[in-house]
Design a protein around this motif. Sequence first.
Motif, PDB file in Angstrom:
ATOM      1  N   ALA A 268       0.843  -1.200   0.000  1.00 42.42           N
ATOM      2  CA  ALA A 268       0.000   0.000   0.000  1.00 42.42           C
ATOM      3  C   ALA A 268       0.878   1.250   0.000  1.00 42.42           C
ATOM      4  CB  ALA A 268      -0.919  -0.003   1.217  1.00 42.42           C
ATOM      5  N   TYR A 269       1.934   1.214   0.789  1.00 40.79           N
ATOM      6  CA  TYR A 269       2.811   2.373   0.895  1.00 40.79           C
ATOM      7  C   TYR A 269       3.507   2.660  -0.440  1.00 40.79           C
ATOM      8  CZ  TYR A 269       5.703   5.795   3.303  1.00 40.79           C
ATOM      9  OH  TYR A 269       6.294   6.975   3.709  1.00 40.79           O
ATOM     10  N   GLU A 270       3.975   1.600  -1.077  1.00 41.85           N
ATOM     11  CA  GLU A 270       4.660   1.755  -2.367  1.00 41.85           C
ATOM     12  C   GLU A 270       3.684   2.179  -3.463  1.00 41.85           C
ATOM     13  OE1 GLU A 270       7.914   1.697  -2.983  1.00 41.85           O
ATOM     14  OE2 GLU A 270       8.094   1.549  -0.803  1.00 41.85           O
ATOM     15  N   THR A 271       2.490   1.554  -3.467  1.00 43.42           N
ATOM     16  CA  THR A 271       1.505   1.856  -4.505  1.00 43.42           C
ATOM     17  C   THR A 271       1.099   3.325  -4.470  1.00 43.42           C
ATOM     18  OG1 THR A 271       0.685  -0.399  -4.246  1.00 43.42           O
ATOM     19  CG2 THR A 271      -0.710   1.112  -5.494  1.00 43.42           C
ATOM     20  N   ASN A 272       1.055   3.897  -3.266  1.00 38.32           N
ATOM     21  CA  ASN A 272       0.614   5.283  -3.126  1.00 38.32           C
ATOM     22  C   ASN A 272       1.749   6.299  -3.170  1.00 38.32           C
ATOM     23  OD1 ASN A 272      -2.130   4.718  -2.768  1.00 38.32           O
ATOM     24  ND2 ASN A 272      -1.771   4.169  -0.627  1.00 38.32           N
ATOM     25  N   LYS A 273       2.945   5.812  -3.441  1.00 38.51           N
ATOM     26  CA  LYS A 273       4.106   6.691  -3.404  1.00 38.51           C
ATOM     27  C   LYS A 273       3.936   7.893  -4.335  1.00 38.51           C
ATOM     28  CE  LYS A 273       9.121   6.299  -3.593  1.00 38.51           C
ATOM     29  NZ  LYS A 273      10.212   5.527  -4.194  1.00 38.51           N
ATOM     30  N   TRP A 274       3.318   7.650  -5.471  1.00 39.34           N
ATOM     31  CA  TRP A 274       3.145   8.736  -6.453  1.00 39.34           C
ATOM     32  C   TRP A 274       2.326   9.900  -5.871  1.00 39.34           C
ATOM     33  CZ3 TRP A 274      -1.619  10.419  -8.227  1.00 39.34           C
ATOM     34  CH2 TRP A 274      -2.716   9.591  -7.980  1.00 39.34           C
ATOM     35  N   VAL A 275       1.414   9.587  -4.960  1.00 41.79           N
ATOM     36  CA  VAL A 275       0.592  10.648  -4.376  1.00 41.79           C
ATOM     37  C   VAL A 275       1.474  11.543  -3.504  1.00 41.79           C
ATOM     38  CG1 VAL A 275      -1.383  11.169  -2.880  1.00 41.79           C
ATOM     39  CG2 VAL A 275      -1.429   9.130  -4.346  1.00 41.79           C
ATOM     40  N   ARG A 276       2.308  10.902  -2.686  1.00 41.54           N
ATOM     41  CA  ARG A 276       3.180  11.694  -1.805  1.00 41.54           C
ATOM     42  C   ARG A 276       4.195  12.488  -2.618  1.00 41.54           C
ATOM     43  NH1 ARG A 276       2.530   6.809   0.793  1.00 41.54           N
ATOM     44  NH2 ARG A 276       4.537   6.068   0.057  1.00 41.54           N
TER      45      ARG A 276
ATOM     46  N   MET B 258      13.503  12.894  -0.347  1.00 43.44           N
ATOM     47  CA  MET B 258      12.458  13.896  -0.106  1.00 43.44           C
ATOM     48  C   MET B 258      13.063  15.284   0.078  1.00 43.44           C
ATOM     49  SD  MET B 258       9.141  12.983   2.084  1.00 43.44           S
ATOM     50  CE  MET B 258       8.773  11.590   1.027  1.00 43.44           C
ATOM     51  N   GLY B 259      12.476  16.277  -0.561  1.00 43.50           N
ATOM     52  CA  GLY B 259      13.017  17.633  -0.529  1.00 43.50           C
ATOM     53  C   GLY B 259      12.938  18.263   0.842  1.00 43.50           C
ATOM     54  N   ASN B 260      13.422  19.482   0.974  1.00 44.13           N
ATOM     55  CA  ASN B 260      13.380  20.086   2.309  1.00 44.13           C
ATOM     56  C   ASN B 260      11.979  20.520   2.724  1.00 44.13           C
ATOM     57  OD1 ASN B 260      13.461  22.008   0.370  1.00 44.13           O
ATOM     58  ND2 ASN B 260      15.171  23.198   1.216  1.00 44.13           N
ATOM     59  N   GLU B 261      11.065  20.608   1.749  1.00 40.32           N
ATOM     60  CA  GLU B 261       9.677  20.857   2.101  1.00 40.32           C
ATOM     61  C   GLU B 261       8.999  19.516   2.357  1.00 40.32           C
ATOM     62  OE1 GLU B 261       7.598  23.807   2.437  1.00 40.32           O
ATOM     63  OE2 GLU B 261       9.612  24.493   2.898  1.00 40.32           O
ATOM     64  N   GLY B 262       8.784  18.746   1.314  1.00 38.84           N
ATOM     65  CA  GLY B 262       8.308  17.383   1.481  1.00 38.84           C
ATOM     66  C   GLY B 262       6.820  17.245   1.690  1.00 38.84           C
ATOM     67  N   PHE B 263       6.364  16.010   1.624  1.00 33.61           N
ATOM     68  CA  PHE B 263       4.947  15.700   1.799  1.00 33.61           C
ATOM     69  C   PHE B 263       4.553  15.800   3.256  1.00 33.61           C
ATOM     70  CE2 PHE B 263       1.459  12.706   2.500  1.00 33.61           C
ATOM     71  CZ  PHE B 263       0.574  13.040   1.486  1.00 33.61           C
ATOM     72  N   TYR B 264       5.484  15.403   4.127  1.00 34.82           N
ATOM     73  CA  TYR B 264       5.165  15.355   5.557  1.00 34.82           C
ATOM     74  C   TYR B 264       5.510  16.662   6.264  1.00 34.82           C
ATOM     75  CZ  TYR B 264       4.749  10.251   5.013  1.00 34.82           C
ATOM     76  OH  TYR B 264       4.376   8.980   4.642  1.00 34.82           O
TER      77      TYR B 264
ATOM     78  N   PHE C  16      -8.843  16.201  -5.564  1.00 32.14           N
ATOM     79  CA  PHE C  16      -8.984  16.197  -7.019  1.00 32.14           C
ATOM     80  C   PHE C  16      -8.198  17.339  -7.645  1.00 32.14           C
ATOM     81  CE2 PHE C  16     -11.285  17.534 -10.886  1.00 32.14           C
ATOM     82  CZ  PHE C  16     -11.222  16.368 -11.631  1.00 32.14           C
ATOM     83  N   ILE C  17      -8.441  18.547  -7.151  1.00 28.94           N
ATOM     84  CA  ILE C  17      -7.776  19.723  -7.714  1.00 28.94           C
ATOM     85  C   ILE C  17      -6.254  19.615  -7.546  1.00 28.94           C
ATOM     86  CG2 ILE C  17      -7.498  22.236  -7.462  1.00 28.94           C
ATOM     87  CD1 ILE C  17     -10.236  21.892  -8.415  1.00 28.94           C
ATOM     88  N   GLN C  18      -5.833  19.242  -6.334  1.00 31.16           N
ATOM     89  CA  GLN C  18      -4.387  19.221  -6.092  1.00 31.16           C
ATOM     90  C   GLN C  18      -3.670  18.184  -6.958  1.00 31.16           C
ATOM     91  OE1 GLN C  18      -2.765  19.445  -2.244  1.00 31.16           O
ATOM     92  NE2 GLN C  18      -4.065  21.134  -1.604  1.00 31.16           N
ATOM     93  N   LEU C  19      -4.269  17.005  -7.080  1.00 27.95           N
ATOM     94  CA  LEU C  19      -3.588  15.979  -7.885  1.00 27.95           C
ATOM     95  C   LEU C  19      -3.645  16.317  -9.372  1.00 27.95           C
ATOM     96  CD1 LEU C  19      -4.578  12.746  -5.928  1.00 27.95           C
ATOM     97  CD2 LEU C  19      -2.323  13.820  -6.037  1.00 27.95           C
ATOM     98  N   MET C  20      -4.708  16.974  -9.816  1.00 32.84           N
ATOM     99  CA  MET C  20      -4.784  17.406 -11.207  1.00 32.84           C
ATOM    100  C   MET C  20      -3.748  18.482 -11.495  1.00 32.84           C
ATOM    101  SD  MET C  20      -6.915  15.699 -12.997  1.00 32.84           S
ATOM    102  CE  MET C  20      -7.375  16.665 -14.436  1.00 32.84           C
ATOM    103  N   GLN C  21      -3.550  19.361 -10.517  1.00 28.41           N
ATOM    104  CA  GLN C  21      -2.601  20.460 -10.726  1.00 28.41           C
ATOM    105  C   GLN C  21      -1.146  20.040 -10.558  1.00 28.41           C
ATOM    106  OE1 GLN C  21      -4.194  23.331  -7.980  1.00 28.41           O
ATOM    107  NE2 GLN C  21      -5.231  24.492  -9.593  1.00 28.41           N
ATOM    108  N   ALA C  22      -0.948  18.876  -9.962  1.00 27.39           N
ATOM    109  CA  ALA C  22       0.421  18.447  -9.680  1.00 27.39           C
ATOM    110  C   ALA C  22       1.195  18.130 -10.961  1.00 27.39           C
ATOM    111  CB  ALA C  22       0.404  17.229  -8.757  1.00 27.39           C
ATOM    112  N   GLY C  23       0.459  17.834 -12.061  1.00 27.62           N
ATOM    113  CA  GLY C  23       1.137  17.528 -13.320  1.00 27.62           C
ATOM    114  C   GLY C  23       1.833  16.180 -13.285  1.00 27.62           C
TER     115      GLY C  23
END
Lengths: 319, 116, 273
Positions: free
Chosen positions: A304-312, B1-7, C164-171
């Motif tokens: 799950a973590y790997e599959t969603n990596k693109w989102v992060r 991960m960059g210095n901003e990052g997802f988390y 939706f908006i954020q992932l669409m805008q992420a390119g």
Amino acid sequence: MSEALFFQEMTEEQKYEQFMKRINAGEKIEADDWMPEDYRMTLIKLISMHGISEIMGALPEKEWVPKAPSLKRKLGIMAKVQDEMGHGQLLLRVAEDLMKPLGKTREDIMQDLFSGRLKFHNVFHMEAPTWGDAGLIGWLVDGAAIITQTNMLNASYGPYARALKRICAEEVFHAQHGEAIIMALAEGTEEQNAMVQDAVNRWWEALLMFFGPGDASTTGTSKQDTTIKYRIRTKTNEDLRQDFFTKYIPRVLSLGLKLPDETMHFDQDQELWVYRQPDWNKFKDIIKNNGPKSQERLGLRRTAYETNKWVREALNTAN
Amino acid sequence: MGNEGFYQEFEVFSQRTDTSPLQYQFSLLAPNREIALVMAQENFMRREPAADIWVVKRSDIRKLTPEEKQSLQRLDNKDYRTTKGYGYLKKKWRHYEQEMLDEKEILSWGGMKKGD
Amino acid sequence: MTEPVSKMPIDAKVKPALTSLLYQLADDDFILAYRGSEWLGLAPHIEEDVAFSSISQDTMGHAAMFYQLLEDLGEGNVDSLAHARKAAERRNAVLLEVVNGPGHYLSSAQYDWAFAVVRNYFYIQAKKIRLDSLKNSLYQPLAEVALKVNMELYYHLLHWKTWFIQLMQAGGEARTRMEAAIRKVLADFEGVITLGPLAKDMAEHGLIEPEDVLKQRWLLTMKPVFESINLAVSEADLAMKNGNGRIGEHTADLDAALTTLSEVYNINPAASW
């Protein structure tokens, strides 16, 4: 606060002395406060394990979320497993703040889980093959968790104590959710009764193990002395196990269930429950990710973590 | 991960009702404040009402350092700032056969109807 | 419990359209909440897992309210309506029953977050439009439920629209994945919009507005959103590729879901659980 000595002028020993004085006086330590390295490392180990156990603990029950037998049960178990994830969130936030000076983040916690460096509780490596197990987890596994967590409500580390306060309030709902499932089965058909008894038999040993070994002689190491010294907890593993027996054994028996340990009894003279020790070698093996479901659940979490990596990655630099 | 990052770290505050003060809830991780905002209520207020929610990026908060917390200390010699320093007026007003207008009395005026 | 049925005598001419509408509403929410419950523990990050689960719970709560209206009309009790009906009797849109992605929810799940975001966002917006219309339904118990359900949809919409908006805008990869998910969702979105063979009766009896009115409203509401992210969507993109759930056409995904969700219930449907 009459000390005129500025903190930065203190020697390490003086800082340590002041720290111990503070926690012994019941003061709370906060994330930005000075703390002994040993204290920080003990907390990181304890809380990251506690947090990741909640996350992994969602998985044995997860099986029963879509399968719950009525709309009401489906909603109840969804809310319960959601809370487990929520508890993981609270605890990991506490652990992450402690790790920050070491340059570690949630990403490292997840990677440590996958590599086996970060362990999770023995009970969450076990199978939960029937709806009876779903009820039993809520009732007795959460019951055991309530015993250990309430023991730390006054922990010297403020952020942990605050997270536990939130968690314990929700655990009351979990315990009742579990009781409701068990009660319906215990008062139901023979087949339903058998489901509960099977679940008790299956989980008994894991429940004994849940509190950890009585002392270091059993498994070689035990952190309980350190956590007591630092006022993170007050009672020993064995105290907690005994508390669990006192609270839950009468209830288990009152529903007509049998304990899978015929030696189990309360010794009036010693004022202790006497019971058959679980196989502690098995315990050591289980928490090394060699339990019946360890690899499957780690695999699911990793996938799950790997599959969603693109989102992060996509939102990595947004805003 | 960059210095901003997802988390990224956000602190969450909420108001229970329109009239209650803003209360600190907990922190969460999110990639930006929009996502942080939609995470906040369900993560920390699933079982309580909320009238408003604030999320604040932790790096935008200036807190006291442990050393600076020493600046919070003060002497207990400031009775003149509080009603405690004026308690003797009670006896004086009694002399003029008047009740003292204490905190309880004054704050009760808000709910007073005309002619009370 | 809701109002006693006797208070609201149902004209025999209205009943087929009314029950048909209620089955659609209940089954749509129920199966989507079920798919949401499979996601539990597997979302892109922990905070989202918690938030998403609240939405799934709300949605299943809505299904329970619609099933209750059916129970009040003598269609059977809520749990048998939710658990015991075969696929051919289900009236949910096919789009909502489709699996979350490859793999099983316990072992190898490789669920598609883009599909989750698009399916949920597009559906919730359609649900919002449908419920706004139902607030004026001449069937009072349904109008009352619509009013309540509507309250929780603001958060659902805010939540999914943000993703939706954020992932669409992420390119990049995200945009590619999202566009693929949009194509997949639109290919079956007509199945969500349609109210089935009795749609005309529903409108005539004042239960809900005509389906084309609702469809135009959905397109109109989505238009500025699509424009803001440079996405071209036209009415012609909406199709019913995998069948019309409103007439009981379903995929194998629904059969598998029903087996799972009724596994315990079926051990003994008469027992108390």
